[in-house]
Scaffold this active site. Structure first.
Site, PDB file in Angstrom:
ATOM      1  N   ASN A  99       0.853  -1.189   0.000  1.00 38.47           N
ATOM      2  CA  ASN A  99       0.000   0.000   0.000  1.00 38.47           C
ATOM      3  C   ASN A  99       0.884   1.233   0.000  1.00 38.47           C
ATOM      4  O   ASN A  99       1.301   1.729   1.051  1.00 38.47           O
ATOM      5  CB  ASN A  99      -0.913  -0.033   1.242  1.00 38.47           C
ATOM      6  CG  ASN A  99      -1.894   1.117   1.286  1.00 38.47           C
ATOM      7  OD1 ASN A  99      -1.773   2.095   0.553  1.00 38.47           O
ATOM      8  ND2 ASN A  99      -2.870   1.012   2.167  1.00 38.47           N
ATOM      9  N   ASP A 119      -8.431   2.271  -5.867  1.00 40.32           N
ATOM     10  CA  ASP A 119      -9.141   3.148  -4.946  1.00 40.32           C
ATOM     11  C   ASP A 119     -10.400   3.734  -5.572  1.00 40.32           C
ATOM     12  O   ASP A 119     -11.318   4.130  -4.852  1.00 40.32           O
ATOM     13  CB  ASP A 119      -8.229   4.295  -4.508  1.00 40.32           C
ATOM     14  CG  ASP A 119      -7.691   4.098  -3.096  1.00 40.32           C
ATOM     15  OD1 ASP A 119      -8.352   3.423  -2.298  1.00 40.32           O
ATOM     16  OD2 ASP A 119      -6.605   4.621  -2.794  1.00 40.32           O
ATOM     17  N   LEU A 135      -9.772  10.397   7.276  1.00 42.64           N
ATOM     18  CA  LEU A 135      -8.943  11.569   7.535  1.00 42.64           C
ATOM     19  C   LEU A 135      -7.502  11.136   7.768  1.00 42.64           C
ATOM     20  O   LEU A 135      -7.214  10.371   8.694  1.00 42.64           O
ATOM     21  CB  LEU A 135      -9.459  12.322   8.761  1.00 42.64           C
ATOM     22  CG  LEU A 135     -10.946  12.707   8.763  1.00 42.64           C
ATOM     23  CD1 LEU A 135     -11.318  13.429  10.054  1.00 42.64           C
ATOM     24  CD2 LEU A 135     -11.282  13.553   7.544  1.00 42.64           C
ATOM     25  N   ASP A 140       1.391  17.834   9.342  1.00 42.99           N
ATOM     26  CA  ASP A 140       0.981  16.801  10.298  1.00 42.99           C
ATOM     27  C   ASP A 140       0.157  17.427  11.420  1.00 42.99           C
ATOM     28  O   ASP A 140       0.641  18.325  12.126  1.00 42.99           O
ATOM     29  CB  ASP A 140       2.233  16.124  10.865  1.00 42.99           C
ATOM     30  CG  ASP A 140       1.920  14.841  11.611  1.00 42.99           C
ATOM     31  OD1 ASP A 140       0.916  14.808  12.357  1.00 42.99           O
ATOM     32  OD2 ASP A 140       2.693  13.871  11.466  1.00 42.99           O
ATOM     33  N   HIS A 178      -6.872   8.264  15.299  1.00 44.61           N
ATOM     34  CA  HIS A 178      -5.930   8.522  16.384  1.00 44.61           C
ATOM     35  C   HIS A 178      -5.912   9.957  16.906  1.00 44.61           C
ATOM     36  O   HIS A 178      -5.106  10.258  17.798  1.00 44.61           O
ATOM     37  CB  HIS A 178      -4.513   8.158  15.922  1.00 44.61           C
ATOM     38  CG  HIS A 178      -4.367   6.726  15.504  1.00 44.61           C
ATOM     39  ND1 HIS A 178      -4.531   5.673  16.373  1.00 44.61           N
ATOM     40  CD2 HIS A 178      -4.089   6.168  14.295  1.00 44.61           C
ATOM     41  CE1 HIS A 178      -4.346   4.528  15.731  1.00 44.61           C
ATOM     42  NE2 HIS A 178      -4.083   4.800  14.469  1.00 44.61           N
TER      43      HIS A 178
END
Length: 400
Positions: free
Chosen positions: A9, A153, A212, A286, A335
């Site tokens: 992936n 995808d 996300l 990030d 997360h």
């Protein structure tokens, strides 16, 4: 099927992998269980392999490969699997290929002709298509006897209605393939397979899944099938992302060309690599870095990100005609409790409410008792979907 399947992936920010033995019993989702899985990433600028075997704690290793060179990483990874892990030699390699265009709506064996077709689509997904195909070439070189399978995808969204797929542009361009395709389909496929065990019959209602991560999108599903999604012709559209702009007035792009004299490659670099969270904050792409920063530009970037999710959530719910469940997935969705809380707070008008403790702990069910609608934080498993699709393809092929 007893073959050993390696799922590769190649994402926009990492190379994930998983190894499957199809003799292993499948779970309630019908997906195979990986015997070994991991990821090559560079959280501090240094390539790091994090991996784990089933039932064992994760370990780390420093790969002798340049982060971002998917071909080199793939070569190193396959050699490492067989040398250091004593893993069986894969007989099937399933590759995540982001764009299948009009032609490829299900998994397919990679032949020279298929490879050439997929190369022609590189401009539609420049952050992913090239690296994905570089992984194919590397796997073909090191495992010449293995069957290489492309998993797309775009395939999960292939049955959208004409009204969802068509842009309001001259028909001739639509017929040439200038249409809405949608992405993150392997992730949405994985969630659709897991939902019935979690939600029962409610899983077949109006469900919005928020994938996300470094790339981000929403998918509205009914009867576990994609009805609408926020990405379109390319993976630039829709939500604000790590380095990608999301939805943008096309007149802005015309202005860059006609008034500012920018070249196509400059605009492409700006939209794909310099925008999004990185462009707004000028600090990081990030969310972990931005949430930890006290620089006001970091909070501004987070606010823009959340606003884009909320705005387009309303559009997706409208297309579905209601909402029966909201699912967060992807690296951020699974997360980052602060992002989930910010989104749900602004969607309280839909009847959503979080249990703060469950959300902070990363529980699967994070809705409070006051919420009229289930809210889940559900990990995806693109690699397992790829293995299942490859197995299904080869089973059908063997039966002909």
């Amino acid at each position: 099927m007893s073959s050993s399947v390696l799922s590769l992936n190649a994402g926009s920010a990492s190379l994930k992998f998983a190894l499957f033995d199809h003799a292993i019993a499948r779970g309630a989702s019908g997906l195979p269980t990986a015997t070994l899985r991991g990821e090559i990433d560079a959280p501090d600028g240094k390539p790091t392999l994090t991996y784990s075997r089933t039932g064992e704690p994760s370990r780390t290793e420093a790969p002798n490969a340049l982060r971002g060179d998917i071909g080199g990483e793939t070569t190193w990874l396959i050699d490492w699997l067989m040398r250091a892990c004593d893993a069986p030699r894969p007989t099937v390699v399933a590759h995540r290929i982001v764009h299948g265009g009009l032609r490829y709506n299900q998994a397919v064996r990679i032949t020279p002709g298929v490879f050439a077709d997929l190369q022609d689509l590189t401009s539609l997904a420049p952050l992913h298509q090239g690296p994905g195909l570089a992984g194919v070439q590397a796997a073909q070189a090191i495992l010449p006897d293995a069957t290489q399978v492309a998993c797309f995808d775009t395939a999960f969204h292939a049955n959208h209605t004409d009204a969802e797929r068509r842009y309001a542009i001259p028909r001739v361009w639509h017929e040439r393939g200038y249409q809405r395709y949608g992405f993150h389909g392997l992730s949405y496929d994985a969630i659709s397979r897991r939902l019935p065990a979690v939600l029962g019959e409610q899983a077949h209602g109006a469900v919005v899944v928020a994938h996300l991560g470094g790339g981000a999108s929403l998918c509205g599903m009914r009867s576990l099938q994609s009805v609408t999604t926020t990405m379109g012709f390319t993976a630039l559209d829709g939500l604000v992302m790590g380095t990608r702009c999301g939805a943008l007035d096309p007149g802005l792009v015309l202005q860059w060309f006609q008034h500012d004299g920018m070249r196509p490659e400059e605009v492409s670099d700006l939209l794909y690599k310099q925008s999004g969270l990185l462009g707004v904050s000028e600090i990081s792409a990030d969310t972990r870095d931005l949430l930890a920063s006290k620089d006001p530009r970091s909070q501004q970037a987070i606010d823009v990100f959340v606003a884009s999710i909320v705005r387009q959530m309303g559009s997706v719910v409208a297309a579905l005609g209601g909402l029966d469940a909201l699912v967060f997935t992807g690296g951020i969705g699974t997360h980052q409790p602060m992002i989930r809380a910010a989104v749900v707070q602004r969607l309280a008008w839909l009847g959503l409410a979080l249990n703060a403790e469950a959300n902070a702990n990363g529980n699967l069910n994070i809705a409070s008792s006051a919420s009229r609608i289930p809210v889940l934080a559900l990990p995806t498993d693109e690699e397992a979907v790829m293995a299942a699709q490859a197995a299904a393809l080869l089973t059908v092929t063997a039966g002909r």
